[in-house]
Design a protein around this motif. Structure first.
Motif, PDB file in Angstrom:
ATOM      1  N   UNK A   1       0.813  -1.130   0.114  1.00 16.56           N
ATOM      2  CA  UNK A   1       0.016   0.161  -0.029  1.00 16.56           C
ATOM      3  C   UNK A   1       0.757   1.211   0.081  1.00 16.56           C
ATOM      4  N   UNK A   2       0.338   2.242  -0.768  1.00 19.26           N
ATOM      5  CA  UNK A   2       1.382   3.339  -0.893  1.00 19.26           C
ATOM      6  C   UNK A   2       2.500   3.558  -1.643  1.00 19.26           C
ATOM      7  N   UNK A   3       3.091   2.166  -2.129  1.00 16.21           N
ATOM      8  CA  UNK A   3       4.175   2.184  -2.789  1.00 16.21           C
ATOM      9  C   UNK A   3       4.076   2.278  -4.352  1.00 16.21           C
ATOM     10  N   UNK A   4       5.126   2.592  -5.174  1.00 17.81           N
ATOM     11  CA  UNK A   4       4.925   2.926  -6.522  1.00 17.81           C
ATOM     12  C   UNK A   4       4.976   1.504  -7.486  1.00 17.81           C
ATOM     13  N   UNK A   5       4.006   1.610  -8.201  1.00 16.26           N
ATOM     14  CA  UNK A   5       3.901   0.290  -8.984  1.00 16.26           C
ATOM     15  C   UNK A   5       4.711  -0.136  -9.853  1.00 16.26           C
ATOM     16  N   UNK A   6       5.467   1.064 -10.460  1.00 10.89           N
ATOM     17  CA  UNK A   6       6.394   1.172 -11.570  1.00 10.89           C
ATOM     18  C   UNK A   6       7.873   0.752 -11.011  1.00 10.89           C
ATOM     19  N   UNK A   7       7.881   0.832  -9.771  1.00  8.35           N
ATOM     20  CA  UNK A   7       9.269   0.145  -9.152  1.00  8.35           C
ATOM     21  C   UNK A   7       8.922  -1.101  -8.617  1.00  8.35           C
ATOM     22  N   UNK A   8       7.730  -1.616  -8.340  1.00 11.25           N
ATOM     23  CA  UNK A   8       7.443  -3.120  -7.977  1.00 11.25           C
ATOM     24  C   UNK A   8       7.722  -3.900  -9.181  1.00 11.25           C
ATOM     25  N   UNK A   9       6.658  -3.425 -10.139  1.00  9.56           N
ATOM     26  CA  UNK A   9       6.796  -4.198 -11.456  1.00  9.56           C
ATOM     27  C   UNK A   9       7.239  -3.363 -12.650  1.00  9.56           C
ATOM     28  N   UNK A  10       8.481  -3.739 -12.750  1.00  9.50           N
ATOM     29  CA  UNK A  10       9.474  -2.595 -13.672  1.00  9.50           C
ATOM     30  C   UNK A  10       8.977  -2.879 -15.178  1.00  9.50           C
TER      31      UNK A  10
END
Length: 469
Positions: A75-84
């Motif tokens: 939650x609140x994390x950036x998806x573009x960093x988690x799923x590159x």
């Protein structure tokens, strides 16, 4: 005066309490609806995540964390960093970015699939995106379940002749094994139908069944279709690479139709898959383990091809562990009345016609024909005849000329197989039963037409194991 003030005060207090109760009820109802939606989303087969316009995650379901192996709260994390593999969709090219394939790797775990992005718009203002993810292997499994061929079993395959009963028996035995099956037979005899039935009777029935026609795909494309490739394997390779048919069929079955048309180069790669149970993808640095049951089929004589050095002998013995040879339609002519009856009903319903059968002259003509195209040709003829028929019974003038003008001498010359008297008797009994099946006294009328008593007819039905549904 005091009484009025008190009453006024009590009235205001009652209104306040009532509004508070309504507010609490409304809050409870909203929380209940929220909980319902969360439960609904968590129980979906798809992985789903909601992000704002900057990529910050504000909602996601359990499947999202499960398929991407995310142990911590995102939650609140950036998806573009988690799923590159996800790029921020551009407003101008949203349609281009909407549906993409992906490849995800994490600590030895690999997932390939498709993701779909949808906008969240409130009063013409873009507020964020909802992204759903589909595992390609799950997609194949789901397709098989909704596909009508998924339900094909040996009981669904029409035929009461000894030839087809024997093949069904062999196929049922083959389904209980994990060994490779080679189905041979003329074109149009139902090789894929039997392959699906074998898979559906096996322990792998809940896993993918993937069919590949080796003759329909150009040789330079067949390798990547079967074995897949890694990202950057060659110029024009898809971003994220491509899953091959063997990977999609993992834990299930792959049906290699027209195996005789496969090039020698691909035959050697297939042999390695059979021997080592692992896959060498184009551009891959290491092999991939696979657990796939192979069912192959051909209408060619592979033994002749081995002599001509166009088919590998070692591959032939690897494929031909459980051989199943399908009879041609002319070898099982006693099944023709049953097949016609089924096909007429099917096409009559499909084409919204009121056709219920064929007359005796049509049946005789069809039994005299040699059927070089086998069941596929019979299907074609029945569909044509149902389309052209102007009454409830298909008559001789409706069927194609090549069927109705066949001469007796041609029948003897073209079909040199001699049927036993029992086969001929069984065929005539089936013909009579089909003719009178819609009558109230069907058995009595059939016996009369055959020139036998009803008791004799019942004995014959038991003897030949004839069941007309």
């Amino acid at each position: 005066m005091k009484k009025n003030v008190l009453m006024n005060f009590l009235g205001k207090m009652a209104d306040l309490i009532s509004s508070k109760l309504k507010e609490q009820i409304k809050t409870y109802e909203l929380e209940l609806e929220k909980k319902k939606l969360e439960t609904l989303v968590d129980n979906m087969d798809k992985a789903i995540v909601s992000i704002d316009v900057n990529g910050k995650i504000d909602k996601y379901n359990a499947k999202f964390r499960e398929i991407f192996k995310l142990k911590e709260d995102v939650y609140n994390k950036n998806i573009f960093k988690i799923l590159d593999f996800i790029s921020e969709p551009s407003i101008d090219n949203f349609k281009r970015d909407k549906l993409c394939s992906f490849s995800y790797k994490k600590e030895g775990y690999t997932l390939k699939g498709i993701y779909n992005i949808n906008k969240i718009v409130l009063k013409d203002d873009l507020k964020g995106y909802v992204i759903d993810f589909i595992d390609k292997k799950d997609a194949i499994k789901t397709y098989n379940k909704i596909n009508k061929d998924y339900k094909i079993t040996l009981e669904n395959i029409i035929g009461e002749s000894q030839e087809i009963k024997q093949v069904k028996k062999e196929a049922l035995i083959a389904s209980k094994s994990s060994s490779t099956v080679l189905i041979t037979g003329e074109s149009g005899t139902g090789k894929e139908l039997f392959a699906r039935a074998i898979h559906n009777h096996s322990k792998r029935s809940e896993n993918p069944f993937v069919a590949v026609n080796c003759a329909a795909i150009p040789d330079n494309l067949l390798e990547s279709e079967l074995f897949g490739y890694e990202e950057g394997a060659f110029t024009g390779a898809r971003k994220g690479g491509k899953l091959g048919m063997f990977e999609l069929a993992h834990k299930g079955s792959i049906f290699l139709d027209e195996i005789g048309d496969m090039s020698l180069h691909l035959q050697s790669k297939l042999l390695r898959v059979l021997q080592e149970k692992e896959l060498n993808k184009i551009g891959a640095k290491s092999n991939v383990f696979i657990d796939v049951r192979i069912i192959a089929a051909t209408n060619k004589n592979l033994e002749d091809m081995i002599k001509k050095r166009t088919f590998r002998e070692d591959l032939y013995y690897r494929l031909n562990v459980i051989p199943i040879k399908l009879p041609s339609l002319r070898e099982r002519k006693s099944d023709i009345p049953l097949l016609i009856d089924y096909m007429v009903k099917e096409y009559s319903e499909k084409l919204n016609k009121s056709v219920s059968g064929v007359d005796n002259n049509v049946l005789d003509a069809m039994l005299s024909y040699k059927w070089p195209g086998n069941i596929r040709e019979l299907q074609n003829l029945v569909e044509y005849s149902v389309n052209m028929s102007y009454s409830s019974i298909i008559s001789l003038d409706v069927i194609p000329k090549k069927i109705r003008t066949i001469k007796h001498e041609e029948v003897i010359r073209e079909d040199d197989s001699i049927r036993t008297l029992d086969e001929l008797e069984k065929h005539e009994i089936i013909k009579a039963l089909l003719k009178y099946k819609d009558y109230k006294k069907d058995k009595e009328l059939a016996a009369k037409a055959l020139g036998i008593s009803r008791a004799t007819l019942y004995r014959k039905l038991e003897k030949y194991n004839i069941v007309i549904k």
